[in-house]
Scaffold this motif. Structure first.
Motif, PDB file in Angstrom:
ATOM      1  N   ALA A  86     -13.334  30.288  15.190  1.00 46.25           N
ATOM      2  CA  ALA A  86     -12.232  30.522  14.254  1.00 46.25           C
ATOM      3  C   ALA A  86     -11.338  31.655  14.749  1.00 46.25           C
ATOM      4  N   SER A  87     -10.039  31.448  14.674  1.00 48.45           N
ATOM      5  CA  SER A  87      -9.079  32.421  15.194  1.00 48.45           C
ATOM      6  C   SER A  87      -8.419  33.243  14.098  1.00 48.45           C
ATOM      7  N   GLY A  88      -8.863  33.074  12.857  1.00 46.52           N
ATOM      8  CA  GLY A  88      -8.249  33.806  11.761  1.00 46.52           C
ATOM      9  C   GLY A  88      -9.199  33.950  10.590  1.00 46.52           C
ATOM     10  N   ASP A  89      -8.637  34.277   9.425  1.00 47.90           N
ATOM     11  CA  ASP A  89      -9.439  34.524   8.227  1.00 47.90           C
ATOM     12  C   ASP A  89     -10.210  33.281   7.805  1.00 47.90           C
ATOM     13  N   ILE A  90     -11.390  33.503   7.271  1.00 38.49           N
ATOM     14  CA  ILE A  90     -12.227  32.419   6.774  1.00 38.49           C
ATOM     15  C   ILE A  90     -11.920  32.203   5.299  1.00 38.49           C
ATOM     16  N   PRO A  91     -11.758  30.953   4.862  1.00 46.12           N
ATOM     17  CA  PRO A  91     -11.518  30.699   3.431  1.00 46.12           C
ATOM     18  C   PRO A  91     -12.573  31.382   2.568  1.00 46.12           C
ATOM     19  N   VAL A  94     -15.677  29.583   1.528  1.00 47.92           N
ATOM     20  CA  VAL A  94     -16.597  29.325   2.629  1.00 47.92           C
ATOM     21  C   VAL A  94     -17.438  30.564   2.916  1.00 47.92           C
ATOM     22  N   SER A  95     -16.782  31.714   3.074  1.00 49.89           N
ATOM     23  CA  SER A  95     -17.520  32.946   3.375  1.00 49.89           C
ATOM     24  C   SER A  95     -18.416  33.368   2.220  1.00 49.89           C
ATOM     25  N   MET A  96     -18.066  32.982   0.994  1.00 51.69           N
ATOM     26  CA  MET A  96     -18.883  33.331  -0.166  1.00 51.69           C
ATOM     27  C   MET A  96     -20.197  32.556  -0.167  1.00 51.69           C
ATOM     28  N   PHE A  97     -20.119  31.267   0.093  1.00 51.68           N
ATOM     29  CA  PHE A  97     -21.318  30.426   0.033  1.00 51.68           C
ATOM     30  C   PHE A  97     -22.088  30.391   1.353  1.00 51.68           C
ATOM     31  N   PHE A  98     -21.402  30.697   2.463  1.00 52.85           N
ATOM     32  CA  PHE A  98     -22.058  30.666   3.770  1.00 52.85           C
ATOM     33  C   PHE A  98     -21.739  31.968   4.517  1.00 52.85           C
ATOM     34  N   PRO A  99     -22.226  33.100   3.999  1.00 55.37           N
ATOM     35  CA  PRO A  99     -21.825  34.408   4.545  1.00 55.37           C
ATOM     36  C   PRO A  99     -22.369  34.721   5.931  1.00 55.37           C
ATOM     37  N   ASP A 100     -23.436  34.085   6.333  1.00 51.81           N
ATOM     38  CA  ASP A 100     -24.090  34.436   7.595  1.00 51.81           C
ATOM     39  C   ASP A 100     -23.852  33.424   8.707  1.00 51.81           C
ATOM     40  N   ASP A 101     -22.937  32.493   8.484  1.00 51.41           N
ATOM     41  CA  ASP A 101     -22.684  31.453   9.472  1.00 51.41           C
ATOM     42  C   ASP A 101     -21.606  31.872  10.465  1.00 51.41           C
ATOM     43  N   GLN A 102     -21.577  31.172  11.585  1.00 46.53           N
ATOM     44  CA  GLN A 102     -20.435  31.239  12.486  1.00 46.53           C
ATOM     45  C   GLN A 102     -19.430  30.191  12.017  1.00 46.53           C
ATOM     46  N   TYR A 103     -18.161  30.431  12.316  1.00 46.81           N
ATOM     47  CA  TYR A 103     -17.110  29.549  11.801  1.00 46.81           C
ATOM     48  C   TYR A 103     -16.256  29.031  12.959  1.00 46.81           C
ATOM     49  N   PHE A 104     -15.823  27.772  12.790  1.00 48.55           N
ATOM     50  CA  PHE A 104     -15.085  27.105  13.861  1.00 48.55           C
ATOM     51  C   PHE A 104     -13.899  26.324  13.294  1.00 48.55           C
ATOM     52  N   GLU A 105     -12.944  26.055  14.142  1.00 53.66           N
ATOM     53  CA  GLU A 105     -11.766  25.249  13.788  1.00 53.66           C
ATOM     54  C   GLU A 105     -11.497  24.273  14.929  1.00 53.66           C
ATOM     55  N   TRP A 106     -10.898  23.143  14.607  1.00 47.27           N
ATOM     56  CA  TRP A 106     -10.546  22.188  15.659  1.00 47.27           C
ATOM     57  C   TRP A 106      -9.248  22.594  16.328  1.00 47.27           C
ATOM     58  N   TRP A 107      -8.384  23.249  15.596  1.00 48.85           N
ATOM     59  CA  TRP A 107      -7.156  23.834  16.151  1.00 48.85           C
ATOM     60  C   TRP A 107      -6.609  24.832  15.142  1.00 48.85           C
ATOM     61  N   ASN A 108      -5.674  25.650  15.618  1.00 52.36           N
ATOM     62  CA  ASN A 108      -4.931  26.537  14.737  1.00 52.36           C
ATOM     63  C   ASN A 108      -3.466  26.155  14.843  1.00 52.36           C
ATOM     64  N   GLU A 113       8.057  29.047  20.272  1.00 50.84           N
ATOM     65  CA  GLU A 113       9.321  29.803  20.306  1.00 50.84           C
ATOM     66  C   GLU A 113      10.499  29.008  19.769  1.00 50.84           C
ATOM     67  N   ASP A 114      10.344  27.691  19.701  1.00 48.68           N
ATOM     68  CA  ASP A 114      11.398  26.836  19.139  1.00 48.68           C
ATOM     69  C   ASP A 114      11.108  26.466  17.690  1.00 48.68           C
ATOM     70  N   CYS A 115      10.135  27.167  17.076  1.00 48.42           N
ATOM     71  CA  CYS A 115       9.739  26.930  15.678  1.00 48.42           C
ATOM     72  C   CYS A 115       9.154  25.540  15.457  1.00 48.42           C
ATOM     73  N   LYS A 116       8.606  24.957  16.516  1.00 54.63           N
ATOM     74  CA  LYS A 116       7.925  23.675  16.392  1.00 54.63           C
ATOM     75  C   LYS A 116       6.422  23.921  16.273  1.00 54.63           C
ATOM     76  N   THR A 117       5.752  23.084  15.483  1.00 56.91           N
ATOM     77  CA  THR A 117       4.317  23.262  15.257  1.00 56.91           C
ATOM     78  C   THR A 117       3.519  22.897  16.497  1.00 56.91           C
ATOM     79  N   GLU A 118       2.633  23.793  16.879  1.00 58.86           N
ATOM     80  CA  GLU A 118       1.749  23.577  18.026  1.00 58.86           C
ATOM     81  C   GLU A 118       0.310  23.683  17.552  1.00 58.86           C
ATOM     82  N   TYR A 119      -0.541  22.759  17.972  1.00 58.06           N
ATOM     83  CA  TYR A 119      -1.952  22.767  17.591  1.00 58.06           C
ATOM     84  C   TYR A 119      -2.749  23.421  18.720  1.00 58.06           C
ATOM     85  N   VAL A 120      -2.972  24.710  18.581  1.00 59.54           N
ATOM     86  CA  VAL A 120      -3.640  25.476  19.623  1.00 59.54           C
ATOM     87  C   VAL A 120      -5.142  25.183  19.598  1.00 59.54           C
TER      88      VAL A 120
END
Length: 280
Positions: A86-91, A94-108, A113-120
């Motif tokens: 995970a590259s940012g804050d955890i919902p 999620v953190s309330m019910f699963f406080p000791d887990d590692q967290y992951f995302e498929w993209w952020n 720079e052209d204000c177009k959405t990029e799936y990092v």
């Protein structure tokens, strides 16, 4: 030289080595054929977690919802892989019910720079899913929850257009009732950048027959039902099962349970046909 950028890996492989790798995935495996022909066998489904959670969290969510009790006679669920760290804050929920887990995302989702959405991170995620599909299979379908469901729509579209990955069978010539890889999307939506839109459009043109089931929560405020309905509309003969709850893996009961079981029973019946060819 091929330009790089978001969804670079969605382009069809052109090198001889890439073509060889694509073809090699569809070799008939004797052991897999024996397993698939077992009349008592269950469907095997690869399950993809939601945004900034994990495969272990998804497994718990499905256990709490009683999916094993409701569907265990038909389906074996495998929750993996994990996405990118995970590259940012955890919902908070999620953190309330699963406080000791590692967290992951498929993209952020980020603006370039052209204000177009990029799936990092999405290209790495495609590779992670493909590896699990190849090393832990054979599987019959893919299930995704929330962001995992959106990833599932992209995987299905890419399979239809390029013949790549878990849904690569969608590009081959098949009968309507063939045992194709199926998709189950729980609280999903379509990806929302230009590359994804182009991919979905190409997939629709291909007229692929990928079977899909879409579970939609009428009280879902994270993924409003209209977004999930729009995703379903991009698949031919999509099945929709609704439930009264929100953005959750729902407990299956009543008409919802009936529709979900009917979908899996139909998919299982396709795979119990004598003489079926099983391709990997």
């Amino acid at each position: 030289r091929m330009a790089r950028g978001p969804f670079t890996c969605l382009r069809t492989p052109t090198t001889p080595l890439a073509r060889l790798r694509v073809r090699s995935r569809y070799r008939v495996a004797t052991a897999a054929v024996v397993e698939m022909m077992d009349p008592a066998r269950k469907l095997r489904v690869l399950c993809l977690h939601s945004f900034r959670t994990s495969s272990s969290i998804l497994k718990v969510q499905m256990e709490i919802a009683g999916w094993e009790a409701s569907l265990g006679d038909l389906v074996e669920f495998t929750c993996e892989p994990d996405g990118n760290p995970a590259s940012g804050d955890i919902p908070k929920e999620v953190s309330m019910f699963f406080p000791d887990d590692q967290y992951f995302e498929w993209w952020n989702a980020m603006k370039d720079e052209d204000c177009k959405t990029e799936y990092v991170g999405i290209e790495k995620s495609f590779g992670k899913v493909e590896k699990s599909w190849e090393t832990r299979g054979p599987f019959d379908g893919v299930l995704g929850f929330s962001q995992g469901a959106t990833l599932t729509t992209l995987l299905a579209a890419r399979g239809a257009v390029e013949g790549w990955g878990p849904f690569g069978d969608a590009k081959r010539e098949n009968e309507v009732d063939a045992a194709l890889t199926f998709a189950v999307c729980v609280s999903g939506m379509l990806a929302r950048n230009r590359s994804a839109a182009d991919l979905y459009a190409a997939a629709e043109t291909s007229k692929s027959k990928t079977p899909t089931l879409h579970l939609i929560g009428d009280a879902d405020r994270v993924m409003p039902p209209g977004l999930s309905e729009r995703a379903a509309s991009h698949f031919e003969n999509a099945k929709i099962a609704r439930h009264a709850r929100g953005h959750v893996i729902p407990k299956l009961e009543g008409e919802t349970l009936h529709m979900v079981r009917a979908f899996f029973q139909a998919e299982l019946a396709k795979r119990k046909t004598p003489g079926e060819n099983v391709l990997l």
